[in-house]
Design a protein around this motif. Structure first.
Motif, mmCIF file in Angstrom:
data_model
loop_
_atom_site.group_PDB
_atom_site.id
_atom_site.type_symbol
_atom_site.label_atom_id
_atom_site.label_comp_id
_atom_site.label_asym_id
_atom_site.label_seq_id
_atom_site.Cartn_x
_atom_site.Cartn_y
_atom_site.Cartn_z
ATOM 1 N N UNK A 67 -57.423 29.413 50.947
ATOM 2 C CA UNK A 67 -56.886 29.425 49.584
ATOM 3 C C UNK A 67 -57.867 29.994 48.545
ATOM 4 N N UNK A 68 -59.142 30.007 48.870
ATOM 5 C CA UNK A 68 -60.125 30.583 47.951
ATOM 6 C C UNK A 68 -60.008 32.100 47.879
ATOM 7 N N UNK A 69 -59.437 32.735 48.905
ATOM 8 C CA UNK A 69 -59.179 34.176 48.833
ATOM 9 C C UNK A 69 -58.258 34.471 47.653
ATOM 10 N N UNK A 70 -57.189 33.701 47.548
ATOM 11 C CA UNK A 70 -56.243 33.860 46.450
ATOM 12 C C UNK A 70 -56.863 33.435 45.130
ATOM 13 N N UNK A 71 -57.607 32.338 45.145
ATOM 14 C CA UNK A 71 -58.221 31.829 43.909
ATOM 15 C C UNK A 71 -59.176 32.845 43.301
ATOM 16 N N UNK A 72 -59.961 33.537 44.142
ATOM 17 C CA UNK A 72 -60.883 34.547 43.616
ATOM 18 C C UNK A 72 -60.118 35.657 42.907
ATOM 19 N N UNK A 73 -59.032 36.115 43.490
ATOM 20 C CA UNK A 73 -58.247 37.187 42.878
ATOM 21 C C UNK A 73 -57.514 36.705 41.627
ATOM 22 N N UNK A 74 -56.886 35.541 41.718
ATOM 23 C CA UNK A 74 -56.107 35.031 40.587
ATOM 24 C C UNK A 74 -56.965 34.613 39.399
ATOM 25 N N UNK A 75 -58.229 34.315 39.626
ATOM 26 C CA UNK A 75 -59.137 33.951 38.536
ATOM 27 C C UNK A 75 -59.164 35.036 37.463
ATOM 28 N N UNK A 76 -58.965 36.286 37.863
ATOM 29 C CA UNK A 76 -59.076 37.415 36.944
ATOM 30 C C UNK A 76 -57.764 37.792 36.268
ATOM 31 N N UNK A 77 -56.677 37.059 36.549
ATOM 32 C CA UNK A 77 -55.406 37.312 35.870
ATOM 33 C C UNK A 77 -55.619 37.079 34.379
ATOM 34 N N UNK A 78 -55.254 38.015 33.595
ATOM 35 C CA UNK A 78 -55.442 37.906 32.159
ATOM 36 C C UNK A 78 -56.791 38.423 31.673
ATOM 37 N N UNK A 79 -57.769 38.516 32.578
ATOM 38 C CA UNK A 79 -59.083 39.055 32.216
ATOM 39 C C UNK A 79 -59.165 40.544 32.513
ATOM 40 N N UNK A 80 -58.349 40.983 33.461
ATOM 41 C CA UNK A 80 -58.416 42.377 33.873
ATOM 42 C C UNK A 80 -59.708 42.647 34.610
ATOM 43 N N UNK A 81 -60.263 43.822 34.389
ATOM 44 C CA UNK A 81 -61.523 44.210 35.009
ATOM 45 C C UNK A 81 -62.551 44.399 33.898
ATOM 46 N N UNK A 82 -63.316 43.346 33.595
ATOM 47 C CA UNK A 82 -64.263 43.414 32.483
ATOM 48 C C UNK A 82 -65.379 44.432 32.661
ATOM 49 N N UNK A 83 -65.645 44.860 33.894
ATOM 50 C CA UNK A 83 -66.643 45.894 34.106
ATOM 51 C C UNK A 83 -68.065 45.396 34.212
ATOM 52 N N UNK A 84 -68.241 44.171 34.614
ATOM 53 C CA UNK A 84 -69.588 43.657 34.837
ATOM 54 C C UNK A 84 -69.781 42.273 34.274
ATOM 55 N N UNK A 85 -70.284 41.398 35.109
ATOM 56 C CA UNK A 85 -70.438 40.004 34.691
ATOM 57 C C UNK A 85 -71.582 39.793 33.713
ATOM 58 N N UNK A 86 -72.596 40.646 33.728
ATOM 59 C CA UNK A 86 -73.749 40.452 32.844
ATOM 60 C C UNK A 86 -73.338 40.484 31.377
ATOM 61 N N UNK A 87 -72.409 41.358 31.031
ATOM 62 C CA UNK A 87 -72.000 41.439 29.629
ATOM 63 C C UNK A 87 -70.967 40.380 29.243
ATOM 64 N N UNK A 88 -70.340 39.761 30.246
ATOM 65 C CA UNK A 88 -69.308 38.757 29.984
ATOM 66 C C UNK A 88 -69.910 37.352 29.886
ATOM 67 N N UNK A 89 -70.850 37.054 30.773
ATOM 68 C CA UNK A 89 -71.447 35.716 30.801
ATOM 69 C C UNK A 89 -70.494 34.682 31.363
ATOM 70 N N UNK A 90 -70.745 33.437 31.044
ATOM 71 C CA UNK A 90 -69.920 32.337 31.525
ATOM 72 C C UNK A 90 -68.492 32.460 30.999
ATOM 73 N N UNK A 91 -67.544 32.373 31.918
ATOM 74 C CA UNK A 91 -66.124 32.352 31.553
ATOM 75 C C UNK A 91 -65.716 30.890 31.570
ATOM 76 N N UNK A 92 -65.330 30.370 30.457
ATOM 77 C CA UNK A 92 -65.097 28.932 30.305
ATOM 78 C C UNK A 92 -63.743 28.501 30.870
ATOM 79 N N UNK A 93 -63.598 28.757 32.175
ATOM 80 C CA UNK A 93 -62.410 28.306 32.905
ATOM 81 C C UNK A 93 -62.717 28.398 34.383
ATOM 82 N N UNK A 94 -61.834 27.874 35.182
ATOM 83 C CA UNK A 94 -61.854 28.027 36.631
ATOM 84 C C UNK A 94 -60.424 28.232 37.083
#
Length: 107
Positions: A67-94
């Motif tokens: 189920x974590x395969x799906x969770x990893x993909x679905x985590x980004x619903x609504x975020x799209x492809x931010x283009x790098x985690x360094x510029x985004x930082x902590x995303x206050x959700x799971x």
């Protein structure tokens, strides 16, 4: 296919994989880290540095953690492809599945 992060990361978030990822595709949620499936280039650099062995090639994720395969993909619903985690930082959700898990023993 891509790499995914599974249950052993929940409430641990060691972050060694963040430092090792050459394309900055591992993002930090409140309780665990997530691999962006569209940004991951399948290099595998993250897998050997994970101290809790939470990172798997998608097809190799142990059955109980699939189920974590799906969770990893679905985590980004609504975020799209931010283009790098360094510029985004902590995303206050799971992902809701992760948020609903009881606290994991990190000792």
């Amino acid at each position: 296919m891509t790499f995914v992060i599974a249950l052993p990361c929940v409430d641990v978030k060691d972050r060694a994989c963040l430092d090792e990822c050459p394309v900055d595709c591992i993002y930090e949620g409140e309780r665990m880290l997530y691999v962006h499936p569209d940004e991951c280039v399948d290099c595998g650099a993250c897998e050997p540095v994970c101290p809790v062995e939470a990172i798997y090639f998608e097809d190799d994720t142990p059955q109980p953690w699939r189920p974590f395969n799906t969770a990893n993909a679905e985590f980004f619903a609504g975020l799209g492809s931010p283009g790098g985690s360094a510029k985004v930082g902590l995303i206050k959700k799971d992902h809701p599945m992760v948020a609903a898990l009881p606290a994991q023993d990190t000792v």
